[in-house]
Write an enzyme that holds these catalytic residues in place. Structure first.
Site, PDB file in Angstrom:
ATOM      1  N   HIS A   1      18.109  18.205  28.170  1.00 38.71           N
ATOM      2  CA  HIS A   1      17.091  18.871  28.992  1.00 38.71           C
ATOM      3  C   HIS A   1      16.301  19.818  28.102  1.00 38.71           C
ATOM      4  O   HIS A   1      16.861  20.542  27.290  1.00 38.71           O
ATOM      5  CB  HIS A   1      17.773  19.670  30.111  1.00 38.71           C
ATOM      6  CG  HIS A   1      16.884  19.970  31.283  1.00 38.71           C
ATOM      7  ND1 HIS A   1      15.696  20.662  31.162  1.00 38.71           N
ATOM      8  CD2 HIS A   1      17.013  19.671  32.599  1.00 38.71           C
ATOM      9  CE1 HIS A   1      15.130  20.774  32.347  1.00 38.71           C
ATOM     10  NE2 HIS A   1      15.904  20.181  33.253  1.00 38.71           N
TER      11      HIS A   1
ATOM     12  N   GLU B   1      24.597  19.320  38.229  1.00 35.92           N
ATOM     13  CA  GLU B   1      24.154  20.669  37.891  1.00 35.92           C
ATOM     14  C   GLU B   1      24.588  21.593  39.029  1.00 35.92           C
ATOM     15  O   GLU B   1      23.886  22.510  39.411  1.00 35.92           O
ATOM     16  CB  GLU B   1      22.637  20.728  37.746  1.00 35.92           C
ATOM     17  CG  GLU B   1      22.069  19.888  36.625  1.00 35.92           C
ATOM     18  CD  GLU B   1      20.557  19.883  36.669  1.00 35.92           C
ATOM     19  OE1 GLU B   1      19.956  19.955  35.597  1.00 35.92           O
ATOM     20  OE2 GLU B   1      19.969  19.811  37.770  1.00 35.92           O
TER      21      GLU B   1
ATOM     22  N   TYR C   1      13.108  25.556  29.827  1.00 30.37           N
ATOM     23  CA  TYR C   1      12.340  25.859  31.037  1.00 30.37           C
ATOM     24  C   TYR C   1      11.071  26.656  30.723  1.00 30.37           C
ATOM     25  O   TYR C   1      10.232  26.854  31.602  1.00 30.37           O
ATOM     26  CB  TYR C   1      13.210  26.653  32.024  1.00 30.37           C
ATOM     27  CG  TYR C   1      14.423  25.896  32.511  1.00 30.37           C
ATOM     28  CD1 TYR C   1      14.285  24.668  33.159  1.00 30.37           C
ATOM     29  CD2 TYR C   1      15.702  26.404  32.325  1.00 30.37           C
ATOM     30  CE1 TYR C   1      15.398  23.980  33.614  1.00 30.37           C
ATOM     31  CE2 TYR C   1      16.825  25.709  32.768  1.00 30.37           C
ATOM     32  CZ  TYR C   1      16.662  24.495  33.412  1.00 30.37           C
ATOM     33  OH  TYR C   1      17.766  23.799  33.853  1.00 30.37           O
TER      34      TYR C   1
ATOM     35  N   ASP D   1      16.271  14.302  40.930  1.00 31.31           N
ATOM     36  CA  ASP D   1      17.188  15.385  41.268  1.00 31.31           C
ATOM     37  C   ASP D   1      17.333  15.395  42.783  1.00 31.31           C
ATOM     38  O   ASP D   1      16.353  15.568  43.504  1.00 31.31           O
ATOM     39  CB  ASP D   1      16.636  16.730  40.762  1.00 31.31           C
ATOM     40  CG  ASP D   1      17.602  17.884  41.001  1.00 31.31           C
ATOM     41  OD1 ASP D   1      17.970  18.107  42.181  1.00 31.31           O
ATOM     42  OD2 ASP D   1      17.969  18.563  40.037  1.00 31.31           O
TER      43      ASP D   1
ATOM     44  N   ARG E   1      16.205  29.675  26.551  1.00 32.51           N
ATOM     45  CA  ARG E   1      15.490  30.899  26.931  1.00 32.51           C
ATOM     46  C   ARG E   1      14.633  31.459  25.801  1.00 32.51           C
ATOM     47  O   ARG E   1      14.021  32.509  25.953  1.00 32.51           O
ATOM     48  CB  ARG E   1      16.496  31.977  27.386  1.00 32.51           C
ATOM     49  CG  ARG E   1      17.294  31.579  28.617  1.00 32.51           C
ATOM     50  CD  ARG E   1      18.180  32.738  29.081  1.00 32.51           C
ATOM     51  NE  ARG E   1      19.018  32.334  30.201  1.00 32.51           N
ATOM     52  CZ  ARG E   1      20.237  31.852  30.077  1.00 32.51           C
ATOM     53  NH1 ARG E   1      20.763  31.707  28.870  1.00 32.51           N
ATOM     54  NH2 ARG E   1      20.950  31.521  31.135  1.00 32.51           N
TER      55      ARG E   1
ATOM     56  N   HIS F   1      20.692  24.696  44.272  1.00 32.04           N
ATOM     57  CA  HIS F   1      21.748  23.704  44.201  1.00 32.04           C
ATOM     58  C   HIS F   1      23.018  24.228  44.866  1.00 32.04           C
ATOM     59  O   HIS F   1      23.226  25.437  44.961  1.00 32.04           O
ATOM     60  CB  HIS F   1      22.058  23.362  42.748  1.00 32.04           C
ATOM     61  CG  HIS F   1      20.899  22.777  41.997  1.00 32.04           C
ATOM     62  ND1 HIS F   1      21.021  22.252  40.728  1.00 32.04           N
ATOM     63  CD2 HIS F   1      19.598  22.628  42.332  1.00 32.04           C
ATOM     64  CE1 HIS F   1      19.845  21.817  40.316  1.00 32.04           C
ATOM     65  NE2 HIS F   1      18.967  22.046  41.271  1.00 32.04           N
TER      66      HIS F   1
ATOM     67  N   HIS G   1      20.054  13.769  38.557  1.00 31.87           N
ATOM     68  CA  HIS G   1      20.773  15.030  38.703  1.00 31.87           C
ATOM     69  C   HIS G   1      21.337  15.031  40.119  1.00 31.87           C
ATOM     70  O   HIS G   1      20.583  15.127  41.091  1.00 31.87           O
ATOM     71  CB  HIS G   1      19.846  16.223  38.497  1.00 31.87           C
ATOM     72  CG  HIS G   1      19.396  16.393  37.082  1.00 31.87           C
ATOM     73  ND1 HIS G   1      18.367  17.226  36.726  1.00 31.87           N
ATOM     74  CD2 HIS G   1      19.848  15.835  35.934  1.00 31.87           C
ATOM     75  CE1 HIS G   1      18.195  17.180  35.416  1.00 31.87           C
ATOM     76  NE2 HIS G   1      19.077  16.341  34.916  1.00 31.87           N
TER      77      HIS G   1
ATOM     78  N   HIS H   1      16.295  18.689  44.549  1.00 33.45           N
ATOM     79  CA  HIS H   1      14.846  18.851  44.494  1.00 33.45           C
ATOM     80  C   HIS H   1      14.148  17.885  45.448  1.00 33.45           C
ATOM     81  O   HIS H   1      13.184  18.253  46.129  1.00 33.45           O
ATOM     82  CB  HIS H   1      14.335  18.592  43.074  1.00 33.45           C
ATOM     83  CG  HIS H   1      14.844  19.565  42.059  1.00 33.45           C
ATOM     84  ND1 HIS H   1      14.570  19.436  40.708  1.00 33.45           N
ATOM     85  CD2 HIS H   1      15.612  20.669  42.188  1.00 33.45           C
ATOM     86  CE1 HIS H   1      15.133  20.435  40.054  1.00 33.45           C
ATOM     87  NE2 HIS H   1      15.791  21.192  40.929  1.00 33.45           N
TER      88      HIS H   1
ATOM     89  N   ASP I   1      14.639  25.503  45.458  1.00 25.60           N
ATOM     90  CA  ASP I   1      15.471  24.868  44.438  1.00 25.60           C
ATOM     91  C   ASP I   1      16.797  25.622  44.340  1.00 25.60           C
ATOM     92  O   ASP I   1      17.003  26.436  43.452  1.00 25.60           O
ATOM     93  CB  ASP I   1      14.711  24.906  43.106  1.00 25.60           C
ATOM     94  CG  ASP I   1      15.500  24.275  41.960  1.00 25.60           C
ATOM     95  OD1 ASP I   1      16.586  23.731  42.224  1.00 25.60           O
ATOM     96  OD2 ASP I   1      15.025  24.333  40.812  1.00 25.60           O
TER      97      ASP I   1
ATOM     98  N   HIS J   1      10.867  19.156  33.231  1.00 25.03           N
ATOM     99  CA  HIS J   1      10.079  19.428  34.433  1.00 25.03           C
ATOM    100  C   HIS J   1       8.617  19.262  34.016  1.00 25.03           C
ATOM    101  O   HIS J   1       8.193  19.842  33.007  1.00 25.03           O
ATOM    102  CB  HIS J   1      10.330  20.848  34.930  1.00 25.03           C
ATOM    103  CG  HIS J   1      11.725  21.079  35.396  1.00 25.03           C
ATOM    104  ND1 HIS J   1      12.142  22.290  35.910  1.00 25.03           N
ATOM    105  CD2 HIS J   1      12.809  20.274  35.440  1.00 25.03           C
ATOM    106  CE1 HIS J   1      13.423  22.203  36.249  1.00 25.03           C
ATOM    107  NE2 HIS J   1      13.849  20.993  35.962  1.00 25.03           N
TER     108      HIS J   1
ATOM    109  N   GLU K   1      11.365  14.863  35.536  1.00 24.30           N
ATOM    110  CA  GLU K   1      12.278  15.195  36.631  1.00 24.30           C
ATOM    111  C   GLU K   1      11.504  15.519  37.906  1.00 24.30           C
ATOM    112  O   GLU K   1      10.499  16.232  37.864  1.00 24.30           O
ATOM    113  CB  GLU K   1      13.141  16.397  36.230  1.00 24.30           C
ATOM    114  CG  GLU K   1      14.152  16.812  37.288  1.00 24.30           C
ATOM    115  CD  GLU K   1      15.014  17.963  36.831  1.00 24.30           C
ATOM    116  OE1 GLU K   1      15.535  18.682  37.706  1.00 24.30           O
ATOM    117  OE2 GLU K   1      15.168  18.159  35.600  1.00 24.30           O
TER     118      GLU K   1
END
Length: 288
Positions: free
Chosen positions: A77, A269, A80, A187, A45, A239, A224, A190, A237, A117, A153
């Site tokens: 990963h 995830e 983001y 994924d 973050r 999960h 994923h 996704h 998106d 991503h 991904e």
């Protein structure tokens, strides 16, 4: 506990916490019976983080050797925050510098991959231009950091994100100069959300055949494995825990017995980390 001796070709784990240091990932992976895992090498973050300490790097490598989980089954990963397809030069440069830093962290830790991503055009530039910028950014990152394979991904199709269509991933790969250092992570949530059917045998086989024709399983570096709260083509998106969403047990049986997914990291995830251990055992028990 289950005996995985006869299930040796599937390497399942989860995206584990690194709170307290990146080396904590191995303890957290062991606690859930993982044979693979994903992690963040820094706070996802924040743009900036302090460099990895030499002691932590050494500890990570020691734990990796003791764990028996090799770099082939660890799928870091990226943050983001990064957008390598941003049409704004200054913002894209900020993303690229941060991405290069994460590649360097992976290299320092003795890892092999960095999952990402692909990026977003933000409705400010064309999709084609965004794809070109993403590929150019990866090519530049490859020149700055050796060895690390960038793993694209598949995305859910929400907003202006690139990567929900296999063709978009293939276009990026086509523009990458060093094809040995580019790969793909499917994924499952996704992919379903993007409109690729996975729930029945016919849809599953068509999706996998399309992946082979358009991208090629030779580029597949990880999965994923997530259930989905929403159905095919939702572009959402969201999960879900294994077996709690719309994919259904038949999908997971089919997937776990599909040799095309042998010998790669398969990462959960899913939304309830307290049942990751049970989810992993459940998935291994699906192998015939």
């Amino acid at each position: 506990m289950i005996n995985i001796e006869n299930k040796i070709n599937k390497f399942i784990g989860a995206h584990v916490s690194t709170q307290g240091g990146v080396s904590k990932a191995f303890e957290n992976a062991e606690n859930i019976g993982a044979r693979a895992f994903a992690l963040f090498t820094k706070n996802q973050r924040r743009w900036d983080s302090k460099p990895l300490e030499e002691g932590e790097i050494k500890k990570f490598k020691e734990f990796m050797e003791k764990s028996g989980i090799s770099p082939e089954y660890i799928l870091p990963h990226n943050s983001y925050l990064h957008n390598l397809g941003n049409g704004d030069n200054e913002k894209r440069e900020k993303s690229l510098n941060a991405f290069i830093d994460e590649m360097e962290r992976c290299r320092q830790l003795g890892l092999k991959y960095l999952n990402m991503h692909p990026g977003s055009h933000l409705n400010e530039i064309s999709q084609e231009e965004c794809i070109r910028l993403i590929a150019n950014s990866i090519n530049e990152a490859h020149k700055k950091v050796s060895d690390i394979v960038v793993v694209l991904e598949t995305t859910a199709g929400q907003g202006s994100n690139i990567g929900s269509k296999f063709e978009e991933i293939a276009e990026i790969i086509n523009l990458i100069e060093d094809k040995d250092r580019i790969g793909v992570c499917i994924d499952t949530c996704h992919t379903l959300a993007a409109g690729y059917e996975l729930k029945d045998e016919e849809g599953y086989e068509k999706t996998m055949n399309d992946f082979e024709k358009i991208i090629g399983f030779k580029y597949l570096k990880g999965v994923h494995l997530n259930d989905s709260k929403f159905d095919t083509g939702s572009k959402k998106d969201r999960h879900d825990s294994i077996g709690k969403g719309v994919l259904g047990e038949e999908f997971f049986i089919r997937f776990m017995n599909d040799k095309r997914f042998d010998n790669i990291p398969i990462i959960l995830e899913t939304i309830d980390e307290t049942i990751w251990k049970q989810e992993i055992e459940y998935l291994y028990n699906l192998i015939k």
